[in-house]
Design a protein around this motif. Sequence first.
Motif, PDB file in Angstrom:
ATOM      1  N   LEU A  26      -1.346 -12.024   1.437  1.00 59.08           N
ATOM      2  CA  LEU A  26      -0.606 -12.407   2.747  1.00 59.08           C
ATOM      3  C   LEU A  26       0.171 -11.140   3.464  1.00 59.08           C
ATOM      4  CD1 LEU A  26       1.709 -15.160   0.720  1.00 59.08           C
ATOM      5  CD2 LEU A  26       0.092 -15.589   2.570  1.00 59.08           C
ATOM      6  N   LEU A  27       0.597 -10.287   2.954  1.00 56.44           N
ATOM      7  CA  LEU A  27       1.028  -8.993   3.768  1.00 56.44           C
ATOM      8  C   LEU A  27      -0.216  -8.276   4.421  1.00 56.44           C
ATOM      9  CD1 LEU A  27       3.516  -7.272   1.383  1.00 56.44           C
ATOM     10  CD2 LEU A  27       4.057  -8.649   3.345  1.00 56.44           C
ATOM     11  N   ALA A  28      -1.469  -8.232   4.038  1.00 53.05           N
ATOM     12  CA  ALA A  28      -2.494  -8.034   5.066  1.00 53.05           C
ATOM     13  C   ALA A  28      -2.627  -8.750   6.120  1.00 53.05           C
ATOM     14  CB  ALA A  28      -3.838  -7.848   3.741  1.00 53.05           C
ATOM     15  N   ASP A  29      -2.760 -10.053   5.695  1.00 55.02           N
ATOM     16  CA  ASP A  29      -2.787 -11.236   6.657  1.00 55.02           C
ATOM     17  C   ASP A  29      -1.776 -10.835   8.023  1.00 55.02           C
ATOM     18  OD1 ASP A  29      -4.592 -13.225   7.762  1.00 55.02           O
ATOM     19  OD2 ASP A  29      -3.079 -14.648   7.417  1.00 55.02           O
ATOM     20  N   ALA A  30      -0.418 -10.676   7.579  1.00 58.79           N
ATOM     21  CA  ALA A  30       0.767 -10.408   8.451  1.00 58.79           C
ATOM     22  C   ALA A  30       0.040  -9.375   9.382  1.00 58.79           C
ATOM     23  CB  ALA A  30       1.831 -10.245   7.480  1.00 58.79           C
ATOM     24  N   GLY A  31      -0.262  -8.174   8.634  1.00 60.35           N
ATOM     25  CA  GLY A  31      -0.705  -6.973   9.353  1.00 60.35           C
ATOM     26  C   GLY A  31      -1.621  -7.077  10.413  1.00 60.35           C
ATOM     27  N   ILE A  32      -2.559  -8.218  10.016  1.00 64.66           N
ATOM     28  CA  ILE A  32      -3.750  -8.536  10.922  1.00 64.66           C
ATOM     29  C   ILE A  32      -3.220  -9.118  11.997  1.00 64.66           C
ATOM     30  CG2 ILE A  32      -5.805 -10.076  11.543  1.00 64.66           C
ATOM     31  CD1 ILE A  32      -6.648  -9.536   8.343  1.00 64.66           C
ATOM     32  N   HIS A  33      -2.459 -10.149  11.978  1.00 69.26           N
ATOM     33  CA  HIS A  33      -1.675 -11.123  13.109  1.00 69.26           C
ATOM     34  C   HIS A  33      -0.918 -10.119  13.759  1.00 69.26           C
ATOM     35  CE1 HIS A  33      -3.659 -14.044  10.829  1.00 69.26           C
ATOM     36  NE2 HIS A  33      -3.857 -14.468  12.093  1.00 69.26           N
ATOM     37  N   ALA A  34       0.063  -9.050  13.144  1.00 67.90           N
ATOM     38  CA  ALA A  34       0.969  -8.313  14.098  1.00 67.90           C
ATOM     39  C   ALA A  34       0.005  -7.477  14.983  1.00 67.90           C
ATOM     40  CB  ALA A  34       1.702  -7.285  13.013  1.00 67.90           C
ATOM     41  N   TYR A  35      -0.944  -7.065  14.264  1.00 68.90           N
ATOM     42  CA  TYR A  35      -1.992  -6.062  15.275  1.00 68.90           C
ATOM     43  C   TYR A  35      -2.443  -7.092  16.378  1.00 68.90           C
ATOM     44  CZ  TYR A  35      -6.189  -3.439  16.714  1.00 68.90           C
ATOM     45  OH  TYR A  35      -6.860  -2.944  17.501  1.00 68.90           O
ATOM     46  N   GLU A  36      -2.880  -8.121  16.224  1.00 67.36           N
ATOM     47  CA  GLU A  36      -3.543  -9.146  17.095  1.00 67.36           C
ATOM     48  C   GLU A  36      -2.548  -9.564  18.189  1.00 67.36           C
ATOM     49  OE1 GLU A  36      -6.479 -10.417  17.748  1.00 67.36           O
ATOM     50  OE2 GLU A  36      -7.449  -9.072  16.411  1.00 67.36           O
ATOM     51  N   ALA A  37      -1.120  -9.600  17.789  1.00 62.33           N
ATOM     52  CA  ALA A  37      -0.265 -10.145  18.694  1.00 62.33           C
ATOM     53  C   ALA A  37       0.118  -8.962  19.835  1.00 62.33           C
ATOM     54  CB  ALA A  37       1.304 -10.194  17.892  1.00 62.33           C
ATOM     55  N   ILE A  38      -0.207  -7.758  19.359  1.00 64.72           N
ATOM     56  CA  ILE A  38      -0.144  -6.663  20.470  1.00 64.72           C
ATOM     57  C   ILE A  38      -1.113  -6.658  21.617  1.00 64.72           C
ATOM     58  CG2 ILE A  38      -0.249  -4.181  20.553  1.00 64.72           C
ATOM     59  CD1 ILE A  38       0.773  -3.835  17.740  1.00 64.72           C
ATOM     60  N   ASP A  39      -2.132  -6.940  21.164  1.00 58.45           N
ATOM     61  CA  ASP A  39      -3.318  -7.080  22.076  1.00 58.45           C
ATOM     62  C   ASP A  39      -3.502  -8.211  22.742  1.00 58.45           C
ATOM     63  OD1 ASP A  39      -4.082  -4.443  21.365  1.00 58.45           O
ATOM     64  OD2 ASP A  39      -5.608  -4.787  19.950  1.00 58.45           O
ATOM     65  N   ALA A  40      -2.735  -9.365  22.418  1.00 60.87           N
ATOM     66  CA  ALA A  40      -2.981 -10.752  22.932  1.00 60.87           C
ATOM     67  C   ALA A  40      -2.212 -10.804  24.332  1.00 60.87           C
ATOM     68  CB  ALA A  40      -2.063 -11.755  22.146  1.00 60.87           C
TER      69      ALA A  40
END
Length: 166
Positions: A26-40
Amino acid sequence: MLDSPASTPQGRAEHGGARVVAAVLLLADAGIHAYEAIDADVPFLIGGFIATAVGTTVGALLLLTRGPRLGWVVGGLTALLTTIGYIVTRATPVPTDEDDYGNWLEPLGVCSLVIQGIVVVMAAVALSGPAPLRPGHLVQEAKSVTPGLRPDDPGSGAPNEPPPSP
């Protein structure tokens, strides 16, 4: 750290190894989505990425505290809803975000889908079995992880304060 409220029965949801593995995923998935939020650059996608990052982080933290059933519910539902969101944005052209339409093999998206699939299956298994999910268990766990609430109070969950003196 990986104990459960004494008032909830022991079952698959309390298995320490599974809880740690799911929390890491879950924390790995949170990291992926936090990273994607920056580029969105599309507001509703930013909101979705942030909601997923928050939901998966909360689920992971609950799994590592006295709220394993609550963690499985929050983490599992967040993973399931995020998977549905991925499918919708790939299967239909979304206004202001046509780039994702048909882009099924986006590397971080595929990685996230694998993580989410594992977490959803783990949550389903953890919440079934000899001690299945009951609303009362979730209430007890919410009280046990919320400062100021008494886990043994069957009432409305009022803060742990002495009654006013006359």
